[in-house]
Design a protein around this motif. Sequence first.
Motif, PDB file in Angstrom:
ATOM      1  N   LEU A  19       0.815  -1.216   0.000  1.00 52.72           N
ATOM      2  CA  LEU A  19       0.000   0.000   0.000  1.00 52.72           C
ATOM      3  C   LEU A  19       0.850   1.268   0.000  1.00 52.72           C
ATOM      4  N   TYR A  22       0.985   3.229  -3.101  1.00 51.41           N
ATOM      5  CA  TYR A  22      -0.203   4.004  -3.463  1.00 51.41           C
ATOM      6  C   TYR A  22      -0.449   5.183  -2.529  1.00 51.41           C
ATOM      7  N   LEU A  23       0.464   5.436  -1.614  1.00 54.77           N
ATOM      8  CA  LEU A  23       0.300   6.525  -0.647  1.00 54.77           C
ATOM      9  C   LEU A  23       0.183   7.863  -1.372  1.00 54.77           C
ATOM     10  N   ILE A  45      -5.248   7.257  -0.497  1.00 54.61           N
ATOM     11  CA  ILE A  45      -4.693   6.671   0.724  1.00 54.61           C
ATOM     12  C   ILE A  45      -3.811   7.728   1.372  1.00 54.61           C
ATOM     13  N   LEU A  48      -0.719   5.325   6.688  1.00 51.31           N
ATOM     14  CA  LEU A  48      -0.581   3.905   6.969  1.00 51.31           C
ATOM     15  C   LEU A  48      -0.111   3.735   8.399  1.00 51.31           C
ATOM     16  N   PHE A  53      -5.286   1.618   7.882  1.00 50.95           N
ATOM     17  CA  PHE A  53      -4.870   2.691   6.999  1.00 50.95           C
ATOM     18  C   PHE A  53      -6.059   3.598   6.758  1.00 50.95           C
ATOM     19  N   VAL A  55      -8.135   6.465   4.366  1.00 48.75           N
ATOM     20  CA  VAL A  55      -8.356   6.946   3.014  1.00 48.75           C
ATOM     21  C   VAL A  55      -9.260   8.167   3.079  1.00 48.75           C
ATOM     22  N   SER A  66     -11.453   4.618   7.626  1.00 42.09           N
ATOM     23  CA  SER A  66     -10.332   3.763   8.001  1.00 42.09           C
ATOM     24  C   SER A  66     -10.686   2.307   7.709  1.00 42.09           C
ATOM     25  N   ILE A  79      -8.840  -2.836  -3.734  1.00 40.79           N
ATOM     26  CA  ILE A  79      -8.231  -1.565  -4.128  1.00 40.79           C
ATOM     27  C   ILE A  79      -7.636  -1.738  -5.510  1.00 40.79           C
TER      28      ILE A  79
END
Length: 82
Positions: A19, A22-23, A45, A48, A53, A55, A66, A79
Amino acid sequence: MLDILDKGVCDNKMIRKALSKYLNQEVKIKYNLGRNKYEEYPAKITNLYNCVFLVEVQDENQSIKSFSYADIITKTIKISDK
């Protein structure tokens, strides 16, 4: 779509690492509400953490949701790239 689960055994660290790519990027989240009901929305996103995590949903309300990494393992959410 994230292909984390295709690699066999996965845990929070592996999902968090996947993930992190994709931050702060726009993704599409498909959330399974059960009984063939789904929510689908564009999101970003934002943070983390160890077990969850965050969004930011890209709509008129700009709400923050969350999810846990277990939601990905159990396929409650999916996702994918925008």
